[in-house]
Design a protein around this motif. Structure first.
Motif, PDB file in Angstrom:
ATOM      1  N   VAL A   1      -9.268   7.621   8.298  1.00 32.67           N
ATOM      2  CA  VAL A   1      -8.884   6.239   7.983  1.00 32.67           C
ATOM      3  C   VAL A   1      -7.564   6.217   7.220  1.00 32.67           C
ATOM      4  CG1 VAL A   1      -9.521   4.181   6.661  1.00 32.67           C
ATOM      5  CG2 VAL A   1     -11.243   5.360   8.029  1.00 32.67           C
ATOM      6  N   ASN A   2      -7.389   7.152   6.283  1.00 33.17           N
ATOM      7  CA  ASN A   2      -6.121   7.255   5.553  1.00 33.17           C
ATOM      8  C   ASN A   2      -4.956   7.505   6.501  1.00 33.17           C
ATOM      9  OD1 ASN A   2      -6.037   7.334   2.371  1.00 33.17           O
ATOM     10  ND2 ASN A   2      -8.024   8.162   2.953  1.00 33.17           N
ATOM     11  N   LEU A   3      -5.135   8.414   7.431  1.00 32.94           N
ATOM     12  CA  LEU A   3      -4.061   8.754   8.360  1.00 32.94           C
ATOM     13  C   LEU A   3      -3.740   7.576   9.282  1.00 32.94           C
ATOM     14  CD1 LEU A   3      -5.060  12.410   9.345  1.00 32.94           C
ATOM     15  CD2 LEU A   3      -3.274  11.683   7.757  1.00 32.94           C
ATOM     16  N   ILE A   4      -4.774   6.871   9.735  1.00 34.73           N
ATOM     17  CA  ILE A   4      -4.545   5.714  10.598  1.00 34.73           C
ATOM     18  C   ILE A   4      -3.808   4.612   9.837  1.00 34.73           C
ATOM     19  CG2 ILE A   4      -5.694   3.821  11.830  1.00 34.73           C
ATOM     20  CD1 ILE A   4      -7.873   5.806  12.627  1.00 34.73           C
ATOM     21  N   TRP A   5      -4.237   4.350   8.607  1.00 32.63           N
ATOM     22  CA  TRP A   5      -3.617   3.298   7.792  1.00 32.63           C
ATOM     23  C   TRP A   5      -2.152   3.637   7.510  1.00 32.63           C
ATOM     24  CZ3 TRP A   5      -5.582  -1.322   7.218  1.00 32.63           C
ATOM     25  CH2 TRP A   5      -5.154  -2.173   6.196  1.00 32.63           C
TER      26      TRP A   5
ATOM     27  N   PHE B   1       0.705  -3.312   2.775  1.00 33.81           N
ATOM     28  CA  PHE B   1      -0.435  -2.532   3.237  1.00 33.81           C
ATOM     29  C   PHE B   1      -1.460  -2.242   2.139  1.00 33.81           C
ATOM     30  CE2 PHE B   1       1.850  -2.088   7.098  1.00 33.81           C
ATOM     31  CZ  PHE B   1       0.900  -1.768   8.055  1.00 33.81           C
ATOM     32  N   GLY B   2      -1.346  -2.907   0.995  1.00 32.16           N
ATOM     33  CA  GLY B   2      -2.450  -2.827   0.041  1.00 32.16           C
ATOM     34  C   GLY B   2      -2.180  -2.193  -1.286  1.00 32.16           C
ATOM     35  N   ALA B   3      -0.918  -1.977  -1.655  1.00 32.95           N
ATOM     36  CA  ALA B   3      -0.632  -1.458  -2.990  1.00 32.95           C
ATOM     37  C   ALA B   3      -1.267  -2.365  -4.041  1.00 32.95           C
ATOM     38  CB  ALA B   3       0.872  -1.356  -3.217  1.00 32.95           C
ATOM     39  N   GLN B   4      -1.708  -1.776  -5.143  1.00 29.78           N
ATOM     40  CA  GLN B   4      -2.427  -2.540  -6.163  1.00 29.78           C
ATOM     41  C   GLN B   4      -1.606  -2.668  -7.427  1.00 29.78           C
ATOM     42  OE1 GLN B   4      -3.967  -1.579  -9.202  1.00 29.78           O
ATOM     43  NE2 GLN B   4      -5.785  -2.817  -9.408  1.00 29.78           N
ATOM     44  N   ARG B   5      -1.614  -3.870  -7.983  1.00 29.57           N
ATOM     45  CA  ARG B   5      -0.997  -4.134  -9.269  1.00 29.57           C
ATOM     46  C   ARG B   5      -1.863  -5.176  -9.971  1.00 29.57           C
ATOM     47  NH1 ARG B   5       5.205  -5.889  -9.206  1.00 29.57           N
ATOM     48  NH2 ARG B   5       4.277  -7.480  -7.848  1.00 29.57           N
ATOM     49  N   TRP B   6      -2.315  -4.863 -11.165  1.00 35.92           N
ATOM     50  CA  TRP B   6      -3.239  -5.765 -11.850  1.00 35.92           C
ATOM     51  C   TRP B   6      -2.618  -7.125 -12.125  1.00 35.92           C
ATOM     52  CZ3 TRP B   6      -8.284  -5.272 -12.155  1.00 35.92           C
ATOM     53  CH2 TRP B   6      -8.858  -4.000 -12.014  1.00 35.92           C
ATOM     54  N   ILE B   7      -1.377  -7.104 -12.555  1.00 35.04           N
ATOM     55  CA  ILE B   7      -0.666  -8.355 -12.819  1.00 35.04           C
ATOM     56  C   ILE B   7       0.633  -8.336 -12.003  1.00 35.04           C
ATOM     57  CG2 ILE B   7       0.450  -9.794 -14.571  1.00 35.04           C
ATOM     58  CD1 ILE B   7      -1.413  -8.546 -16.648  1.00 35.04           C
TER      59      ILE B   7
ATOM     60  N   LEU C   1      -9.346  -1.364  -3.904  1.00 35.04           N
ATOM     61  CA  LEU C   1      -9.760  -0.300  -2.989  1.00 35.04           C
ATOM     62  C   LEU C   1      -8.677   0.027  -1.966  1.00 35.04           C
ATOM     63  CD1 LEU C   1     -13.527  -1.069  -2.279  1.00 35.04           C
ATOM     64  CD2 LEU C   1     -12.575   0.798  -3.620  1.00 35.04           C
ATOM     65  N   THR C   2      -7.942  -0.998  -1.501  1.00 38.77           N
ATOM     66  CA  THR C   2      -6.952  -0.712  -0.458  1.00 38.77           C
ATOM     67  C   THR C   2      -5.840   0.202  -0.955  1.00 38.77           C
ATOM     68  OG1 THR C   2      -5.751  -2.747  -1.021  1.00 38.77           O
ATOM     69  CG2 THR C   2      -7.376  -2.884   0.757  1.00 38.77           C
ATOM     70  N   TYR C   3      -5.556   0.156  -2.254  1.00 39.02           N
ATOM     71  CA  TYR C   3      -4.487   1.018  -2.767  1.00 39.02           C
ATOM     72  C   TYR C   3      -4.793   2.493  -2.517  1.00 39.02           C
ATOM     73  CZ  TYR C   3      -6.873   3.242  -6.687  1.00 39.02           C
ATOM     74  OH  TYR C   3      -7.693   4.046  -7.441  1.00 39.02           O
ATOM     75  N   ALA C   4      -6.081   2.836  -2.506  1.00 35.00           N
ATOM     76  CA  ALA C   4      -6.486   4.229  -2.333  1.00 35.00           C
ATOM     77  C   ALA C   4      -6.307   4.714  -0.905  1.00 35.00           C
ATOM     78  CB  ALA C   4      -7.939   4.413  -2.767  1.00 35.00           C
ATOM     79  N   TYR C   5      -5.986   3.809   0.022  1.00 32.36           N
ATOM     80  CA  TYR C   5      -5.738   4.179   1.412  1.00 32.36           C
ATOM     81  C   TYR C   5      -4.274   3.966   1.797  1.00 32.36           C
ATOM     82  CZ  TYR C   5     -10.787   4.441   1.868  1.00 32.36           C
ATOM     83  OH  TYR C   5     -12.099   4.795   1.714  1.00 32.36           O
ATOM     84  N   THR C   6      -3.445   3.634   0.810  1.00 28.74           N
ATOM     85  CA  THR C   6      -2.023   3.381   1.033  1.00 28.74           C
ATOM     86  C   THR C   6      -1.220   4.479   0.337  1.00 28.74           C
ATOM     87  OG1 THR C   6      -2.543   1.007   0.965  1.00 28.74           O
ATOM     88  CG2 THR C   6      -0.217   1.634   0.849  1.00 28.74           C
ATOM     89  N   HIS C   7      -0.255   5.071   1.031  1.00 31.02           N
ATOM     90  CA  HIS C   7       0.464   6.215   0.464  1.00 31.02           C
ATOM     91  C   HIS C   7       1.968   6.042   0.554  1.00 31.02           C
ATOM     92  CE1 HIS C   7      -3.523   8.040   0.848  1.00 31.02           C
ATOM     93  NE2 HIS C   7      -3.118   8.878  -0.083  1.00 31.02           N
ATOM     94  N   GLY C   8       2.636   6.623  -0.442  1.00 21.99           N
ATOM     95  CA  GLY C   8       4.068   6.465  -0.580  1.00 21.99           C
ATOM     96  C   GLY C   8       4.887   7.527   0.110  1.00 21.99           C
ATOM     97  N   GLY C   9       4.541   7.869   1.328  1.00 23.67           N
ATOM     98  CA  GLY C   9       5.339   8.823   2.077  1.00 23.67           C
ATOM     99  C   GLY C   9       4.535   9.996   2.608  1.00 23.67           C
TER     100      GLY C   9
ATOM    101  N   ILE D   1       0.818  11.562   1.177  1.00 25.48           N
ATOM    102  CA  ILE D   1      -0.446  11.576   1.918  1.00 25.48           C
ATOM    103  C   ILE D   1      -0.795  12.996   2.356  1.00 25.48           C
ATOM    104  CG2 ILE D   1       0.595  11.117   4.189  1.00 25.48           C
ATOM    105  CD1 ILE D   1      -1.884   9.417   4.812  1.00 25.48           C
ATOM    106  N   GLY D   2       0.226  13.809   2.641  1.00 20.84           N
ATOM    107  CA  GLY D   2      -0.050  15.174   3.078  1.00 20.84           C
ATOM    108  C   GLY D   2      -0.780  15.981   2.023  1.00 20.84           C
ATOM    109  N   PHE D   3      -0.330  15.884   0.779  1.00 21.57           N
ATOM    110  CA  PHE D   3      -0.988  16.642  -0.279  1.00 21.57           C
ATOM    111  C   PHE D   3      -2.393  16.102  -0.547  1.00 21.57           C
ATOM    112  CE2 PHE D   3      -2.145  17.349  -4.700  1.00 21.57           C
ATOM    113  CZ  PHE D   3      -2.021  18.734  -4.786  1.00 21.57           C
ATOM    114  N   ASN D   4      -2.520  14.780  -0.635  1.00 22.85           N
ATOM    115  CA  ASN D   4      -3.833  14.204  -0.908  1.00 22.85           C
ATOM    116  C   ASN D   4      -4.847  14.553   0.173  1.00 22.85           C
ATOM    117  OD1 ASN D   4      -3.149  13.047  -3.337  1.00 22.85           O
ATOM    118  ND2 ASN D   4      -2.757  11.017  -2.497  1.00 22.85           N
TER     119      ASN D   4
END
Length: 268
Positions: A51-55, A84-90, A103-111, A115-118
């Motif tokens: 799912v991470n790779l698809i997103w 694509f779902g980055a999270q920011r409280w305010i 939750l969506t922030y955990a499936y969104t990656h900055g390059g 994502i490769g390391f995670n």
């Protein structure tokens, strides 16, 4: 169950497909019991990875179609990450009520490197933990630590956008260290193995300027889970019903969050 004639009529190898159906039935039954899946079928850890790779692929394609070239592959701009779902409280979460971003922030990656390391760590660590605690508990652990990771960010940097699965990754590592430490000498090798991954992930985080609040929040949430999760068979059976419901809620929350983020694409 004899499905061979049906697949034979379709021109398929009925024996092979009947065997596959039996294997799928076995895996579904194992999932209901909270066990890992057998064979080459998807386990929760593998499914989360996919799912991470698809997103991420969808994000890159969106960026390319918007005329950004290959920039989204290596260093996507903040606007694309937010899309694509980055999270920011305010202001997004607390002011605008976009709670699904927790939750969506955990499936969104900055390059690609991010994502490769995670995904490398998830691929190495996830299946080992899943085999130990079962599919349902793994789903709860992964989702819970994604939430504890970003919750600490509320107090640490509420105005900072965050992305990535590293909070949950550190959650898995924190859980494993605490859980296997409770096993005594029998769990020392696995505990020390997870300590090495923690050190490796921490150093990588320093090099790329990762979210230390998320790492700490995920690790603390995972460690707390590892300290209270029953180890013995009796304790696992007693908590089986709870984790059946909890894992189902986690799956619904994750799918619902990704769907809500996708819905914003059409309402903007």
């Amino acid at each position: 169950m004899n499905c061979k004639p049906f697949f034979d009529k379709l021109g398929l190898n009925g024996t092979r497909w009947q065997w596959r159906l039996m294997r799928w039935e076995k895996n579904i039954a194992a999932l209901r019991r909270g066990e890992g899946l057998s064979g080459d079928s998807f386990s929760p850890a593998r499914l989360i990875l996919i799912v991470n790779l698809i997103w991420f692929s969808l994000m890159v394609l969106k960026g390319i179609s918007a005329g950004l070239g290959l920039q989204p592959l290596m260093s996507p701009p903040l606007g694309l990450l937010h899309y694509f779902g980055a999270q920011r409280w305010i202001p997004e979460v607390l002011n605008y009520g976009q709670w699904w971003r927790c939750l969506t922030y955990a499936y969104t990656h900055g390059g690609l490197m991010h994502i490769g390391f995670n995904m490398l760590v998830l691929y190495q660590v996830g299946p080992m933990i899943e085999r130990e605690i079962g599919a349902r508990r793994f789903i709860v652990l992964y989702t819970l630590t994604a939430l504890t990771a970003t919750l600490l960010g509320l107090f640490w940097h509420p105005y900072t956008p965050v992305v990535g699965a590293s909070g949950s990754i550190f959650g898995l590592i924190g859980f494993a260290v605490a859980y296997f430490h409770r096993m005594g000498p029998a769990g020392e090798a696995m505990r020390n193995f997870m300590f090495r991954w923690a050190a490796f992930a921490f150093i990588f985080g320093l090099l790329v300027g990762a979210d230390n609040a998320g790492h700490l929040g995920g690790a603390l949430g995972g460690a707390a889970f590892g300290l209270i999760l029953p180890i013995g068979i009796r304790g696992r059976k007693a908590s089986s019903g709870f984790f059946t419901v909890a894992s189902l809620l986690c799956v619904i929350a994750t799918i619902g969050s990704l769907a809500m983020q996708a819905l914003t694409w059409f309402l903007a």
